[in-house]
Design a protein around this motif. Structure first.
Motif, short mmCIF file in Angstrom:
data_model
loop_
_atom_site.label_atom_id
_atom_site.label_comp_id
_atom_site.label_asym_id
_atom_site.label_seq_id
_atom_site.Cartn_x
_atom_site.Cartn_y
_atom_site.Cartn_z
N VAL A 1 0.84 -1.20 0.00
CA VAL A 1 0.00 0.00 0.00
C VAL A 1 0.87 1.25 0.00
N ALA A 2 1.97 1.21 0.76
CA ALA A 2 2.88 2.35 0.83
C ALA A 2 3.45 2.68 -0.55
N THR A 3 3.86 1.68 -1.30
CA THR A 3 4.44 1.93 -2.62
C THR A 3 3.40 2.45 -3.61
N LEU A 4 2.17 1.95 -3.52
CA LEU A 4 1.11 2.42 -4.41
C LEU A 4 0.77 3.89 -4.14
N LEU A 5 0.67 4.25 -2.87
CA LEU A 5 0.40 5.65 -2.53
C LEU A 5 1.55 6.55 -2.94
N THR A 6 2.77 6.08 -2.72
CA THR A 6 3.94 6.87 -3.11
C THR A 6 3.93 7.14 -4.61
N ALA A 7 3.69 6.12 -5.40
CA ALA A 7 3.69 6.27 -6.86
C ALA A 7 2.67 7.31 -7.31
N GLY A 8 1.46 7.25 -6.76
CA GLY A 8 0.42 8.18 -7.17
C GLY A 8 0.73 9.62 -6.80
N PHE A 9 1.17 9.85 -5.56
CA PHE A 9 1.41 11.22 -5.12
C PHE A 9 2.72 11.79 -5.64
N VAL A 10 3.70 10.95 -5.95
CA VAL A 10 4.92 11.42 -6.60
C VAL A 10 4.58 12.04 -7.96
N ILE A 11 3.76 11.36 -8.72
CA ILE A 11 3.37 11.87 -10.04
C ILE A 11 2.60 13.18 -9.89
N LEU A 12 1.71 13.26 -8.90
CA LEU A 12 0.94 14.47 -8.68
C LEU A 12 1.85 15.65 -8.34
N GLY A 13 2.80 15.44 -7.43
CA GLY A 13 3.72 16.52 -7.07
C GLY A 13 4.60 16.94 -8.22
N ALA A 14 5.05 15.95 -9.01
CA ALA A 14 5.90 16.26 -10.17
C ALA A 14 5.16 17.14 -11.17
N LEU A 15 3.90 16.85 -11.40
CA LEU A 15 3.12 17.59 -12.40
C LEU A 15 2.78 19.00 -11.91
N ILE A 16 2.43 19.13 -10.64
CA ILE A 16 1.97 20.43 -10.13
C ILE A 16 3.13 21.39 -9.87
N GLU A 17 4.20 20.93 -9.22
CA GLU A 17 5.27 21.85 -8.81
C GLU A 17 6.63 21.52 -9.40
N GLY A 18 6.78 20.34 -10.00
CA GLY A 18 8.08 19.94 -10.52
C GLY A 18 8.67 20.85 -11.58
N PRO A 19 7.87 21.37 -12.54
CA PRO A 19 8.46 22.17 -13.62
C PRO A 19 9.24 23.40 -13.16
N LYS A 20 8.87 23.97 -12.01
CA LYS A 20 9.52 25.22 -11.60
C LYS A 20 10.94 25.01 -11.08
N LEU A 21 11.36 23.76 -10.86
CA LEU A 21 12.74 23.50 -10.42
C LEU A 21 13.65 23.05 -11.55
N MET A 22 13.09 22.87 -12.74
CA MET A 22 13.87 22.32 -13.85
C MET A 22 15.09 23.18 -14.20
N ASN A 23 14.93 24.51 -14.16
CA ASN A 23 16.03 25.38 -14.57
C ASN A 23 17.20 25.34 -13.61
N THR A 24 16.94 25.04 -12.33
CA THR A 24 18.03 24.97 -11.35
C THR A 24 19.03 23.89 -11.74
#
Length: 307
Positions: A36-59
């Motif tokens: 269950v831990a790995t399934l939840l991690t997979a789902g919320f990792v993708i959510l965080g990457a899509l919502i806030e991930g792009p703004k760190l790409m330039n760093t």
């Protein structure tokens, strides 16, 4: 697609290593099952990457000038370093691995003068303050929330609250992992203009999720059990402190180590409850890994480019 295979490999390695930082304490405390831990991690990792991930790409992508070949070597070098550490069942900083590898690219192209000293200094300071900040945050959270937890007299009620709490903060931790660390996976290729920031977030988030689902159990045990024996409440505090730490650095647009944050938070719990219980040998091995990682990645990428 051939170039992006290196990013997918690195993302997979990151997910395999860093899922432990999100749910390792919860799994070790038997508040949530590994699957269950790995399934939840997979789902919320993708959510965080899509919502806030792009703004760190330039760093990551604009730390130094990159083309497709140098970006490929940097990402591949970082992936190899992360996998070596993962095989040793040690939590490792993917941020240190990719930035060390990119520094190796800069050194091979133009020597010491090619390194952007101001950017490097800022990143190094953030690396130092990540575990220290998590230690302080975990201590503050413990002092604030412990009196409230002690007022719960029913063991069943307390157990249910802790189980729900570790799931909620674990999901938040997975979200901040995706938001803060996805740039480590694909930022170099965004800088080389192979893909855009949103594409990088999608590919990187999916790769991290895959690593979480397939190869994360070994490091999870190391983080959850071998540093300091955590009860359910301490596990809750450690994960929450780590997630808050990553959120702060996400807003500063600096990718930092989830591993350093969770280990710092766990050590903070250890100091509050007595340093004798801390596994100092395991802690020494982890610190050694943190020191070796950026130098190993720098040397590997430098050598590959020279070859």
């Amino acid at each position: 697609m051939l170039f992006l295979l290196a990013a997918i490999y690195l993302g997979w390695a990151l997910g395999a290593n860093d899922t432990a930082n999100v749910f390792g304490t919860g799994v070790a405390s038997e508040l949530i099952s590994y699957r269950v831990a790995t399934l939840l991690t997979a789902g919320f990792v993708i959510l965080g990457a899509l919502i806030e991930g792009p703004k760190l790409m330039n760093t990551v992508g604009q730390f130094t000038t990159l083309n497709l070949s140098t970006a490929f070597v940097a990402v591949l070098s970082a992936a190899i370093v992360v996998m070596v550490m993962t095989s040793l069942k040690l939590p490792v900083s993917t941020s240190q691995a990719i930035m060390g590898a990119i520094a190796g690219v800069a050194l091979s192209m133009g020597g010491w003068s090619a390194l952007p000293k101001d950017k490097l200094t800022r990143i190094l300071l953030c690396w130092v303050f990540t575990p220290l900040g998590a230690m302080v945050i975990s201590a503050i959270l413990f002092m604030i929330l412990a009196p409230l937890a002690n007022k719960i007299r029913s063991f069943i009620t307390f157990a249910l609250i802790m189980k729900l709490g570790i799931i909620v903060v674990g999901c938040y931790g997975a979200y901040t992992l995706g938001a803060n660390n996805v740039a480590n996976v694909t930022g170099a290729f965004v800088g080389a203009e192979l893909i855009g920031p949103l594409e990088g977030a999608v590919i990187g988030g999916a790769a991290i999720a895959l690593g979480s689902l397939t190869y994360s159990k070994g490091v999870m045990i190391s983080v959850g059990k071998k540093i300091f024996p955590l009860g359910s409440f301490s596990a809750f505090i450690a994960v929450l402190a780590s997630a808050i730490t990553l959120q702060i650095f996400t807003e500063l647009h600096v990718p930092v180590s989830n591993s350093q944050a969770i280990v710092g938070a766990i050590v903070g719990m250890g100091f509050l409850r007595g340093t004798k219980a801390i596994n100092k040998k395991m802690l020494f091995h982890i610190f050694t890994g943190w020191i070796v990682t950026p130098f190993f990645a720098t040397g590997l990428s430098f050598a590959l480019l020279i070859l």
